[in-house]
Design an enzyme around this catalytic site. Structure first.
Site, PDB file in Angstrom:
ATOM      1  N   ARG A  86     -15.499  -4.823   1.783  1.00 42.20           N
ATOM      2  CA  ARG A  86     -14.779  -3.192   1.890  1.00 42.20           C
ATOM      3  C   ARG A  86     -15.829  -2.314   1.424  1.00 42.20           C
ATOM      4  O   ARG A  86     -16.288  -2.294   0.044  1.00 42.20           O
ATOM      5  CB  ARG A  86     -13.690  -3.387   1.097  1.00 42.20           C
ATOM      6  CG  ARG A  86     -12.536  -2.177   1.501  1.00 42.20           C
ATOM      7  CD  ARG A  86     -11.609  -2.108   0.301  1.00 42.20           C
ATOM      8  NE  ARG A  86     -10.628  -3.123   0.734  1.00 42.20           N
ATOM      9  CZ  ARG A  86      -9.613  -2.948   1.814  1.00 42.20           C
ATOM     10  NH1 ARG A  86      -9.410  -1.784   2.179  1.00 42.20           N
ATOM     11  NH2 ARG A  86      -8.566  -3.989   2.044  1.00 42.20           N
ATOM     12  N   LYS A 110     -15.198 -10.989   3.129  1.00 44.12           N
ATOM     13  CA  LYS A 110     -14.926  -9.808   3.689  1.00 44.12           C
ATOM     14  C   LYS A 110     -15.845  -8.681   2.807  1.00 44.12           C
ATOM     15  O   LYS A 110     -16.221  -8.950   1.743  1.00 44.12           O
ATOM     16  CB  LYS A 110     -13.564  -9.674   3.328  1.00 44.12           C
ATOM     17  CG  LYS A 110     -13.025  -8.377   3.653  1.00 44.12           C
ATOM     18  CD  LYS A 110     -11.426  -8.379   3.210  1.00 44.12           C
ATOM     19  CE  LYS A 110     -11.215  -7.582   1.802  1.00 44.12           C
ATOM     20  NZ  LYS A 110      -9.784  -7.617   1.614  1.00 44.12           N
ATOM     21  N   ASP A 141     -10.421 -13.180   2.225  1.00 44.84           N
ATOM     22  CA  ASP A 141     -11.765 -12.917   1.497  1.00 44.84           C
ATOM     23  C   ASP A 141     -11.730 -13.917   0.300  1.00 44.84           C
ATOM     24  O   ASP A 141     -11.042 -14.680   0.133  1.00 44.84           O
ATOM     25  CB  ASP A 141     -11.627 -11.550   0.881  1.00 44.84           C
ATOM     26  CG  ASP A 141     -10.423 -11.293   0.133  1.00 44.84           C
ATOM     27  OD1 ASP A 141      -9.989 -12.205  -0.675  1.00 44.84           O
ATOM     28  OD2 ASP A 141      -9.538 -10.079  -0.078  1.00 44.84           O
ATOM     29  N   GLU A 151      11.992  15.429  -8.869  1.00 39.86           N
ATOM     30  CA  GLU A 151      12.425  14.694 -10.029  1.00 39.86           C
ATOM     31  C   GLU A 151      13.537  13.500  -9.866  1.00 39.86           C
ATOM     32  O   GLU A 151      14.398  13.918  -9.292  1.00 39.86           O
ATOM     33  CB  GLU A 151      12.805  15.570 -11.149  1.00 39.86           C
ATOM     34  CG  GLU A 151      11.664  16.451 -11.665  1.00 39.86           C
ATOM     35  CD  GLU A 151      12.429  17.247 -13.070  1.00 39.86           C
ATOM     36  OE1 GLU A 151      13.351  17.056 -13.342  1.00 39.86           O
ATOM     37  OE2 GLU A 151      11.668  18.028 -13.373  1.00 39.86           O
TER      38      GLU A 151
HETATM   39  C1  R5P Z   1      -7.908  -7.196  -1.435  1.00 38.24           C
HETATM   40  O1  R5P Z   1      -8.366  -7.435  -2.602  1.00 38.24           O
HETATM   41  C2  R5P Z   1      -6.334  -7.417  -1.585  1.00 38.24           C
HETATM   42  O2  R5P Z   1      -6.418  -9.024  -1.898  1.00 38.24           O
HETATM   43  C3  R5P Z   1      -5.864  -7.232  -0.006  1.00 38.24           C
HETATM   44  O3  R5P Z   1      -6.777  -8.081   0.667  1.00 38.24           O
HETATM   45  C4  R5P Z   1      -6.025  -5.949   0.232  1.00 38.24           C
HETATM   46  O4  R5P Z   1      -5.625  -4.978  -0.949  1.00 38.24           O
HETATM   47  C5  R5P Z   1      -5.339  -5.574   1.331  1.00 38.24           C
HETATM   48  O5  R5P Z   1      -5.373  -4.354   1.730  1.00 38.24           O
HETATM   49  P1  R5P Z   1      -5.330  -3.515   3.343  1.00 38.24           P
HETATM   50  O6  R5P Z   1      -3.977  -4.132   4.168  1.00 38.24           O
HETATM   51  O7  R5P Z   1      -5.395  -2.293   3.335  1.00 38.24           O
HETATM   52  O8  R5P Z   1      -6.577  -4.433   3.860  1.00 38.24           O
END
Ligand code: R5P
Length: 294
Positions: free
Chosen positions: A195, A193, A170, A42
């Site tokens: 994911r 990109k 992206d 906490e």
């Molecule tokens: C995704 O849409 C965000 O704009 C970042 O590209 C993403 O959150 C980055 O996360 P990480 O470093 O884990 O690839």
């Protein structure tokens, strides 16, 4: 610099230095706080002074995310006892990536977070480069996003770069890359990109881009978390024989060994802002925050 008399800036434990800078830019009073964490986790917060007038609470919500969120809410709630004009400034807004239901039955936690700030007593919200405008729309009271892109570009303008090219890892970040490139006076491209929503694994689907060869690259993103996006983008760009690669973002979470993996993937330097303090936080966003408040 405007002098906002009767204004108090409260610096939360996650954003003390940034809050001091905002207060100094506004010419306002600064009140810090003491944080004690009990053995069960906490947080106990005590203000070091009595705020007066309109109050700005500055507290980013980075890891430990839930603790920093509760601390932000607790400070807003405490500030509300002194003023009906409480401005909650959350430079890095955690949970903003949970702004919609991507997979069936997922909880949209951003919506709850927005309601909690209102319930705690915030009259207005200010965030910096929030992950998406959809996240901002969850705040059903006056809220504003400011961008740190201008401040980041100022940093890169001082560097001697070889025919720089701005790259978004992206398509969703294409607008940000376009703004960045426009201010820097250069071109930009956006990679494609993908994911995996379950595993989180990132793949770059773009094909060869002739613009890249021998040019210094600035990969621009809103945030770097695990570094997966930057690592994959760098590997993709290096295969195409680009020049030096720099990675820049507003919020560098750099979870685990992200920084090491990004460097290993060929990135010469990571440049982020002080919305999240750390080794890469070379750019100060207090001018953008102070401008928005003033
Ligand atoms: C995704 O849409 C965000 O704009 C970042 O590209 C993403 O959150 C980055 O996360 P990480 O470093 O884990 O690839």
């Amino acid at each position: 610099m405007s002098l906002l008399a009767g204004f108090t800036v409260i610096g939360g434990p996650s954003s003390e230095q940034l809050a001091r800078r905002v207060a100094s830019r506004l010419g306002s009073r600064y009140v810090g706080c003491d944080l004690r964490v009990f053995p069960d986790g906490e947080s106990k917060i005590t203000l070091k002074g009595k705020p007066s007038g309109r109050i700005v609470v500055v507290q980013s919500v980075y890891p430990p995310v839930d603790s920093n969120l509760v601390r932000a809410l607790a400070l807003v709630s405490q500030a509300r006892k002194y003023s009906s004009q409480v401005y909650a400034v959350v430079p890095y807004m955690g949970y903003a990536r949970q702004d919609r239901e991507f997979l069936p039955r997922e909880v949209v936690t951003m919506s709850l977070v927005a309601k909690m700030f209102k319930a705690a007593g915030a009259a207005r919200m200010l965030v910096v480069d929030i992950h998406s405008m959809t996240a901002l729309k969850h705040f059903q009271f006056p809220s504003k996003n400011v961008t740190a892109v201008g401040e980041l570009v100022r940093y890169f303008k001082k560097m001697r770069l070889m025919d720089p090219l701005v790259v978004s890892p992206d398509m969703g970040g294409a607008g940000r890359a376009r703004n960045f490139a426009g201010l820097l006076g250069t071109g930009y491209i956006a990679l494609e990109k993908h994911r995996d929503r379950r595993s989180g694994e990132v793949t770059i689907k773009s094909s060869t881009n002739r613009d890249v060869r021998d040019r210094d690259i600035i990969i621009v993103d809103d945030m770097i978390s695990t570094g997966g996006s930057i690592v994959k983008a760098s590997e993709h760009l290096r295969k195409q024989r680009c020049g030096k690669i720099y990675a820049t973002c507003t919020h560098a979470l750099l979870i685990g060994d992200a920084e090491k993996r990004i460097k290993k993937a060929g990135v010469s330097r990571i440049v982020s802002t002080n919305t999240i303090p750390g080794r890469t936080a070379m750019v100060d966003v207090s001018p953008a925050i102070a401008r928005a408040i003033a």
